[in-house]
Design an enzyme around this catalytic site. Sequence first.
Site, PDB file in Angstrom:
ATOM      1  N   ASP A 167       0.867  -1.177   0.000  1.00 58.76           N
ATOM      2  CA  ASP A 167       0.000   0.000   0.000  1.00 58.76           C
ATOM      3  C   ASP A 167       0.905   1.228   0.000  1.00 58.76           C
ATOM      4  O   ASP A 167       1.736   1.392   0.899  1.00 58.76           O
ATOM      5  CB  ASP A 167      -0.890  -0.030   1.254  1.00 58.76           C
ATOM      6  CG  ASP A 167      -1.891   1.113   1.275  1.00 58.76           C
ATOM      7  OD1 ASP A 167      -1.693   2.107   0.542  1.00 58.76           O
ATOM      8  OD2 ASP A 167      -2.866   1.011   2.038  1.00 58.76           O
ATOM      9  N   TYR A 256      -7.274  14.999  -9.823  1.00 60.71           N
ATOM     10  CA  TYR A 256      -6.226  14.226 -10.516  1.00 60.71           C
ATOM     11  C   TYR A 256      -5.170  15.168 -11.100  1.00 60.71           C
ATOM     12  O   TYR A 256      -3.968  15.010 -10.862  1.00 60.71           O
ATOM     13  CB  TYR A 256      -6.904  13.423 -11.631  1.00 60.71           C
ATOM     14  CG  TYR A 256      -5.986  12.607 -12.512  1.00 60.71           C
ATOM     15  CD1 TYR A 256      -5.183  11.608 -11.985  1.00 60.71           C
ATOM     16  CD2 TYR A 256      -5.959  12.832 -13.902  1.00 60.71           C
ATOM     17  CE1 TYR A 256      -4.369  10.841 -12.825  1.00 60.71           C
ATOM     18  CE2 TYR A 256      -5.154  12.072 -14.731  1.00 60.71           C
ATOM     19  CZ  TYR A 256      -4.356  11.081 -14.184  1.00 60.71           C
ATOM     20  OH  TYR A 256      -3.556  10.324 -15.004  1.00 60.71           O
TER      21      TYR A 256
HETATM   22  N1  NAI Z   1      -3.763   5.119 -18.481  1.00 60.59           N
HETATM   23  C1  NAI Z   1      -3.544   6.318 -19.005  1.00 60.59           C
HETATM   24  O1  NAI Z   1      -4.084   6.687 -20.050  1.00 60.59           O
HETATM   25  C2  NAI Z   1      -2.618   7.256 -18.317  1.00 60.59           C
HETATM   26  C3  NAI Z   1      -2.051   6.947 -17.104  1.00 60.59           C
HETATM   27  N2  NAI Z   1      -1.211   7.844 -16.492  1.00 60.59           N
HETATM   28  C4  NAI Z   1      -0.639   7.536 -15.208  1.00 60.59           C
HETATM   29  O2  NAI Z   1      -0.181   6.198 -15.168  1.00 60.59           O
HETATM   30  C5  NAI Z   1      -0.430   5.656 -13.873  1.00 60.59           C
HETATM   31  C6  NAI Z   1      -1.174   4.365 -13.995  1.00 60.59           C
HETATM   32  O3  NAI Z   1      -2.387   4.607 -14.662  1.00 60.59           O
HETATM   33  P1  NAI Z   1      -3.391   3.387 -14.971  1.00 60.59           P
HETATM   34  O4  NAI Z   1      -2.659   2.116 -14.908  1.00 60.59           O
HETATM   35  O5  NAI Z   1      -4.133   3.750 -16.173  1.00 60.59           O
HETATM   36  O6  NAI Z   1      -4.345   3.486 -13.707  1.00 60.59           O
HETATM   37  P2  NAI Z   1      -5.102   2.269 -12.959  1.00 60.59           P
HETATM   38  O7  NAI Z   1      -6.208   2.885 -12.198  1.00 60.59           O
HETATM   39  O8  NAI Z   1      -5.425   1.180 -13.901  1.00 60.59           O
HETATM   40  O9  NAI Z   1      -3.965   1.717 -12.006  1.00 60.59           O
HETATM   41  C7  NAI Z   1      -3.642   2.382 -10.820  1.00 60.59           C
HETATM   42  C8  NAI Z   1      -3.279   1.313  -9.831  1.00 60.59           C
HETATM   43  O10 NAI Z   1      -3.011   1.960  -8.577  1.00 60.59           O
HETATM   44  C9  NAI Z   1      -3.357   1.015  -7.605  1.00 60.59           C
HETATM   45  N3  NAI Z   1      -3.564   1.669  -6.298  1.00 60.59           N
HETATM   46  C10 NAI Z   1      -4.614   2.400  -5.889  1.00 60.59           C
HETATM   47  N4  NAI Z   1      -4.457   2.746  -4.598  1.00 60.59           N
HETATM   48  C11 NAI Z   1      -3.282   2.232  -4.204  1.00 60.59           C
HETATM   49  C12 NAI Z   1      -2.562   2.232  -2.961  1.00 60.59           C
HETATM   50  N5  NAI Z   1      -3.043   2.852  -1.874  1.00 60.59           N
HETATM   51  N6  NAI Z   1      -1.373   1.581  -2.915  1.00 60.59           N
HETATM   52  C13 NAI Z   1      -0.887   0.944  -3.999  1.00 60.59           C
HETATM   53  N7  NAI Z   1      -1.516   0.898  -5.185  1.00 60.59           N
HETATM   54  C14 NAI Z   1      -2.706   1.527  -5.280  1.00 60.59           C
HETATM   55  C15 NAI Z   1      -4.664   0.403  -8.103  1.00 60.59           C
HETATM   56  O11 NAI Z   1      -4.900  -0.841  -7.481  1.00 60.59           O
HETATM   57  C16 NAI Z   1      -4.395   0.289  -9.580  1.00 60.59           C
HETATM   58  O12 NAI Z   1      -3.961  -0.997  -9.917  1.00 60.59           O
HETATM   59  C17 NAI Z   1      -1.158   6.721 -13.085  1.00 60.59           C
HETATM   60  O13 NAI Z   1      -0.250   7.411 -12.260  1.00 60.59           O
HETATM   61  C18 NAI Z   1      -1.695   7.640 -14.136  1.00 60.59           C
HETATM   62  O14 NAI Z   1      -1.811   8.952 -13.670  1.00 60.59           O
HETATM   63  C19 NAI Z   1      -0.928   9.074 -17.042  1.00 60.59           C
HETATM   64  C20 NAI Z   1      -1.496   9.423 -18.222  1.00 60.59           C
HETATM   65  C21 NAI Z   1      -2.316   8.542 -18.976  1.00 60.59           C
HETATM   66  C1  AKB Z   2      -5.058  10.779 -19.677  1.00 61.32           C
HETATM   67  C2  AKB Z   2      -5.075  10.251 -18.315  1.00 61.32           C
HETATM   68  O1  AKB Z   2      -4.338  10.711 -17.484  1.00 61.32           O
HETATM   69  C3  AKB Z   2      -6.016   9.167 -17.953  1.00 61.32           C
HETATM   70  N1  AKB Z   2      -6.141   8.191 -18.971  1.00 61.32           N
HETATM   71  C4  AKB Z   2      -7.373   9.746 -17.659  1.00 61.32           C
HETATM   72  O2  AKB Z   2      -8.150   9.850 -18.606  1.00 61.32           O
HETATM   73  O3  AKB Z   2      -7.626  10.124 -16.508  1.00 61.32           O
END
Ligand code: NAI
Ligand code: AKB
EC number: 1.1.1.103
Length: 431
Positions: A167, A256
């Site tokens: 966590d 965010y």
């Molecule tokens: N997917 C996208 O299009 C984009 C993602 N990002 C960044 O990439 C990163 C990952 O994004 P995604 O994988 O799409 O999001 P996601 O929501 O799929 O994954 C985030 C992960 O964080 C974990 N999480 C939540 N609370 C937690 C805690 N207390 N301790 C440990 N883990 C925890 C969740 O279980 C989840 O697996 C984020 O920081 C996001 O801002 C940035 C721009 C675009």
């Molecule tokens: C572009 C991002 O950071 C993400 N996929 C969102 O839509 O929140």
Amino acid sequence: WEALAELPAPWQCPGKAGRLAPPLPETPRAGLTRAPRSPLILHPASWRRRPIPGKGCQGNGGPASRPTLPAPRAPSDPAPPPGRPLKKGIGERRGGFGSGEDKGARLSARGAVGSRAACCSGLASCSSASLGGSVGRKRFGKDNVILSDIRKPPDHIFHSGPFIYSDILDYKNLREIVVNNRITWLFHYSALLSAVGEANVPLARAVNITGLHNVLDVAAEHNLRLFVPSTIGAFGPTSPRNPTPDLCIQRPRTIYGVSKVHAELMGEYYHYRYGLDFRCLRYPGIISADSQPGGGTTDYAVRIFHDAIKNGKFECNLKSSTRLPMMYIDDCLRATLEVMEAPAESLSMRTYNVNAMSFTPEDLAQELLKHIPEFQITYNVDSVRQAIADSWPMNFDDSNARKDWGWKHDFDLPELVTTMLNSDTRVAQAN
Ligand SMILES: NC(=O)C1=CN([C@@H]2O[C@H](COP(=O)(O)OP(=O)(O)OC[C@H]3O[C@@H](n4cnc5c(N)ncnc54)[C@H](O)[C@@H]3O)[C@@H](O)[C@H]2O)C=CC1
Ligand SMILES: CC(=O)[C@H](N)C(=O)O
């Protein structure tokens, strides 16, 4: 700045359980001294300034019992030098981090023995999965990348190498993981995305802001190279939107976005103040076949493929003309590794925009129609997501990344669609 050098760093101050480092052993000389080397781990905590009696943080243990921080650097100082190469033989493990051929890993090793990278969760909901699992492990060897999350990832990730529960809000546990596993690089992906963040602001504030503080402290304390992704969501309605440059007004209107601007600024502050090797990319919307969308505004561009393959139709929650920057996952992972492996001297900034393409739901639907002629798209706009999207960049200027460390994307819209629909991808497999 000289005077500030004697003040305690955040991770050395009382306030959070388990935060205080153990007292320094008595050393014979005043001033900068080197603590005895541990036979197993040599990390930067070995380099300490002796505390000056009467200075340092107040509270638990008294000032003299507490080590003081690595000297802060003046804001005008150049970026910190890359770490020393690993001693040959010691860090050469399975061709991954610390292996002879691996220049980036050697640069990152910074005196650690048997270097490893940790990903705190990853891209999209099979999180830890996409980034560490796909490219990190291919690049550095599966046993040299430890994935963590508070959720169990899908089986193919769970069984692909070390995975541990962690966590991000538990600082002591983070520290244990870093020390026990000799971590040298940290990729911090845990976050609540834009749409779910608005639905639960207190949780988003905790995970995205307090979690980041924990990661910054643990990385600075243990001299890790730290990657934190930022996003197009770090810009707002008053930023130039087409294109959006690296440096401009950033006044996002989502928790965010606010948390990501905070992350960019805090990381850069820790870099200049404490020498933290902080690197950050502002990602566009990331499109991956490997994972389900995680509650963001750009989710439609992932979901559309699943629905097109399964049902031949898709209901889009953004207007047909909503233009947003996007990137295929392979480009995203490669950009991340490239900026992490770039020599420090090549980085004129610590936070870069990266981009690949920019399209609207209508553009994407037209491209899908070339492969699935019966495909139909309808629109049922979600007002929250639409308001967010309308405040975000339409196009991203990533010329600094291209100039400084040679960023170049491989996937434009036609290649993206072909690859996502390809029978090898998980979209096809999942359907
Ligand atoms: N997917 C996208 O299009 C984009 C993602 N990002 C960044 O990439 C990163 C990952 O994004 P995604 O994988 O799409 O999001 P996601 O929501 O799929 O994954 C985030 C992960 O964080 C974990 N999480 C939540 N609370 C937690 C805690 N207390 N301790 C440990 N883990 C925890 C969740 O279980 C989840 O697996 C984020 O920081 C996001 O801002 C940035 C721009 C675009
Ligand atoms: C572009 C991002 O950071 C993400 N996929 C969102 O839509 O929140």
